[in-house]
Design a protein around this motif. Structure first.
Motif, short mmCIF file in Angstrom:
data_model
loop_
_atom_site.label_atom_id
_atom_site.label_comp_id
_atom_site.label_asym_id
_atom_site.label_seq_id
_atom_site.Cartn_x
_atom_site.Cartn_y
_atom_site.Cartn_z
N PRO A 7 0.47 -1.30 -0.12
CA PRO A 7 -0.03 0.07 -0.02
C PRO A 7 0.65 1.35 0.02
CG PRO A 7 -0.05 -1.24 2.18
CD PRO A 7 0.93 -1.98 1.03
N ARG A 8 2.12 1.17 0.60
CA ARG A 8 2.91 2.33 0.40
C ARG A 8 3.75 2.45 -0.75
NH1 ARG A 8 6.48 1.99 5.68
NH2 ARG A 8 6.58 4.32 5.65
N ALA A 9 4.29 1.49 -1.27
CA ALA A 9 4.95 1.30 -2.53
C ALA A 9 5.02 -0.12 -3.00
CB ALA A 9 6.38 1.98 -2.21
N LEU A 10 4.92 -0.14 -4.57
CA LEU A 10 5.37 -1.45 -5.16
C LEU A 10 6.50 -1.04 -6.15
CD1 LEU A 10 4.47 -4.40 -5.99
CD2 LEU A 10 3.00 -3.67 -7.49
N PRO A 32 7.35 -2.23 6.23
CA PRO A 32 5.90 -2.28 6.28
C PRO A 32 5.25 -1.68 5.30
CG PRO A 32 6.66 -1.97 8.51
CD PRO A 32 7.79 -1.67 7.48
N GLY A 33 4.31 -2.43 4.27
CA GLY A 33 3.88 -1.79 3.18
C GLY A 33 4.59 -1.35 1.92
N VAL A 34 5.73 -2.04 1.79
CA VAL A 34 6.39 -1.84 0.90
C VAL A 34 6.74 -3.29 0.26
CG1 VAL A 34 8.73 -1.25 -0.48
CG2 VAL A 34 7.66 0.06 1.47
N LEU A 228 13.50 3.82 -1.56
CA LEU A 228 12.66 4.27 -0.44
C LEU A 228 12.60 5.66 -0.25
CD1 LEU A 228 13.33 1.34 2.18
CD2 LEU A 228 11.20 1.48 1.00
N ARG A 229 14.04 6.23 0.04
CA ARG A 229 13.99 7.71 0.19
C ARG A 229 13.57 8.63 -0.70
NH1 ARG A 229 14.30 5.03 4.22
NH2 ARG A 229 15.93 5.14 5.62
N SER A 230 13.62 8.31 -2.02
CA SER A 230 13.23 8.75 -3.20
C SER A 230 11.71 8.89 -3.28
CB SER A 230 13.76 8.36 -4.55
OG SER A 230 14.97 8.38 -4.40
N HIS A 231 11.10 7.78 -2.82
CA HIS A 231 9.54 7.47 -2.69
C HIS A 231 9.09 8.05 -1.54
CE1 HIS A 231 6.45 5.58 -5.21
NE2 HIS A 231 6.03 5.31 -4.15
N GLY A 232 9.77 8.86 -0.50
CA GLY A 232 9.21 9.50 0.48
C GLY A 232 9.16 8.61 1.97
N ILE A 233 9.70 7.42 1.75
CA ILE A 233 9.55 6.27 2.57
C ILE A 233 10.75 6.48 3.61
CG2 ILE A 233 9.28 4.09 3.30
CD1 ILE A 233 7.65 3.65 0.80
N ASP A 234 10.88 6.96 4.85
CA ASP A 234 11.77 7.32 5.76
C ASP A 234 12.18 6.24 6.89
OD1 ASP A 234 9.97 8.20 7.42
OD2 ASP A 234 10.77 9.93 7.77
N ASP A 235 11.52 5.10 6.75
CA ASP A 235 11.51 4.09 7.61
C ASP A 235 12.98 3.56 8.13
OD1 ASP A 235 9.10 4.05 6.70
OD2 ASP A 235 8.71 1.94 7.41
N ARG A 236 13.63 3.55 9.05
CA ARG A 236 14.89 2.99 9.47
C ARG A 236 14.83 1.47 9.57
NH1 ARG A 236 14.87 8.16 7.99
NH2 ARG A 236 16.66 9.35 8.76
N VAL A 237 15.98 1.13 9.08
CA VAL A 237 16.11 -0.45 9.08
C VAL A 237 17.41 -0.99 9.70
CG1 VAL A 237 16.20 -2.62 7.72
CG2 VAL A 237 14.84 -0.68 7.03
N ASP A 238 17.34 -1.72 10.77
CA ASP A 238 18.61 -2.38 11.48
C ASP A 238 19.22 -3.28 10.48
OD1 ASP A 238 18.41 -0.61 13.48
OD2 ASP A 238 17.25 -1.84 14.66
N GLY A 239 20.55 -3.50 10.91
CA GLY A 239 21.16 -4.66 10.23
C GLY A 239 21.47 -4.71 8.76
N MET A 240 21.11 -3.35 7.94
CA MET A 240 21.63 -3.28 6.73
C MET A 240 22.48 -2.01 6.34
SD MET A 240 17.94 -4.38 4.82
CE MET A 240 18.65 -4.81 3.39
N GLY A 241 23.23 -1.64 7.34
CA GLY A 241 24.15 -0.41 7.29
C GLY A 241 23.63 0.89 7.51
N GLU A 242 24.78 1.96 7.68
CA GLU A 242 24.24 3.07 8.23
C GLU A 242 23.13 3.79 7.45
OE1 GLU A 242 26.53 7.31 9.01
OE2 GLU A 242 27.62 5.73 8.69
N LEU A 243 23.10 3.64 5.88
CA LEU A 243 22.61 4.27 4.97
C LEU A 243 21.06 3.88 5.80
CD1 LEU A 243 23.49 3.37 1.60
CD2 LEU A 243 23.48 5.80 2.57
N LEU A 244 20.52 3.07 5.74
CA LEU A 244 19.31 2.30 5.97
C LEU A 244 18.88 2.60 7.61
CD1 LEU A 244 18.63 -0.63 3.55
CD2 LEU A 244 17.16 1.35 3.68
N ARG A 245 19.75 2.71 8.38
CA ARG A 245 19.62 2.67 9.82
C ARG A 245 19.54 4.27 10.06
NH1 ARG A 245 23.93 0.21 11.00
NH2 ARG A 245 25.45 1.91 11.43
N SER A 246 20.32 5.10 9.42
CA SER A 246 20.37 6.39 10.01
C SER A 246 20.00 7.47 9.08
CB SER A 246 21.98 6.61 10.53
OG SER A 246 22.35 5.85 11.50
N LEU A 247 19.96 7.24 7.79
CA LEU A 247 19.77 8.24 6.98
C LEU A 247 18.73 8.28 5.99
CD1 LEU A 247 23.48 8.70 5.16
CD2 LEU A 247 22.42 9.88 7.17
#
Length: 247
Positions: A7-10, A32-34, A228-247
């Motif tokens: 529902p958030r992005a395909l 979630p929702g991607v 994700l970020r280009s699509h406006g989704i800013d969820d943080r994800v652990d375990g996949m590096g600083e990019l997805l964890r912090s930015l």
């Protein structure tokens, strides 16, 4: 109506038929929702043991990418993500821009590529001097180095694992990847960058970042982050590096 599982992005994800890692990495993020729908490029001959073999493999990708895009489009995605990287680096910055423009015209939607994602990631992390490794042959490493140099980065070193086949990329063990990173790293290197989407490196890159105290960018994490970020989704994800964890 909205896609129930996305529902958030395909995202449509274009992968070689030999690739087993990209979809695994994206779904492991559990945003979630991607959701993701793959379009597969048929690779009948996965041999890439020398420069000629690698260029022949690239020819197979170029011959089948339109069909893979066609198939992914039937799922009505919101964005097209290139789950293969060599072609996105080919021809340097101008080659990448031309590749993306062709896909935007073909799909009528935004596009994420490995080359642009890595560039955006390095800029976001404020890294300039980098070391790069791939599963490729020298002919492809030269194109990767050319892209990063033209994009304004100082490439301290670039090396390929010289995998003999496209399927062998997914079989490279952790100890070999660790050894490669150790060989490339140094006090003058701001970041380590890995390209080649069938190389399973996302989780190890996260571990190595903590051990080395610097960014270690896995291309699959970079493309997911960019999409994700280009699509406006800013969820943080652990375990996949600083990019997805912090930015």
């Amino acid at each position: 109506m909205t896609n129930i599982v996305g529902p958030r992005a395909l995202f449509g994800v274009i992968v070689p038929s030999t690739n087993t890692v990209v979809e695994h990495d994206y779904w492991t993020a559990r945003v979630p929702g991607v959701a993701f729908r793959a379009g597969s490029m048929h690779i009948p001959n996965p041999m890439m043991g020398d420069d000629a073999g690698f260029e022949a493999l690239l020819g197979q990708i170029r011959a089948s990418i339109d069909t893979a895009v066609r198939d992914a489009l039937t799922a009505e995605p919101d964005r097209m993500v290139m789950g293969m990287s060599a072609e996105t680096f080919w021809g340097g910055v101008a080659g990448n821009e031309a590749f993306e423009e062709r896909l935007r015209r073909r799909t009528k939607m935004p596009v994420t590529t490995g080359a642009s994602s890595c560039r955006a990631a390095l800029q976001a992390l404020k890294c300039r001097r980098i070391a790069v490794f791939s599963p490729y042959q020298p002919v492809a490493d030269r194109e990767v180095g050319r892209f990063f140099t033209e994009a304004g980065f100082d490439v301290a070193a670039i090396t390929g694992l010289r995998c003999p086949t496209a399927t062998d990329i997914a079989k490279v063990p952790e100890e070999r990847l660790r050894a490669e990173v150790a060989r490339l790293d140094g006090p003058d290197v701001d970041a380590i960058v890995q390209v080649g989407t069938n190389l399973s490196f996302v989780a190890l890159a996260d571990t190595l970042e903590r051990e080395l105290g610097k960014p270690v960018i896995a291309i699959n994490a970079a493309t997911l982050w960019h999409a994700l970020r280009s699509h406006g989704i800013d969820d943080r994800v652990d375990g996949m590096g600083e990019l997805l964890r912090s930015l």
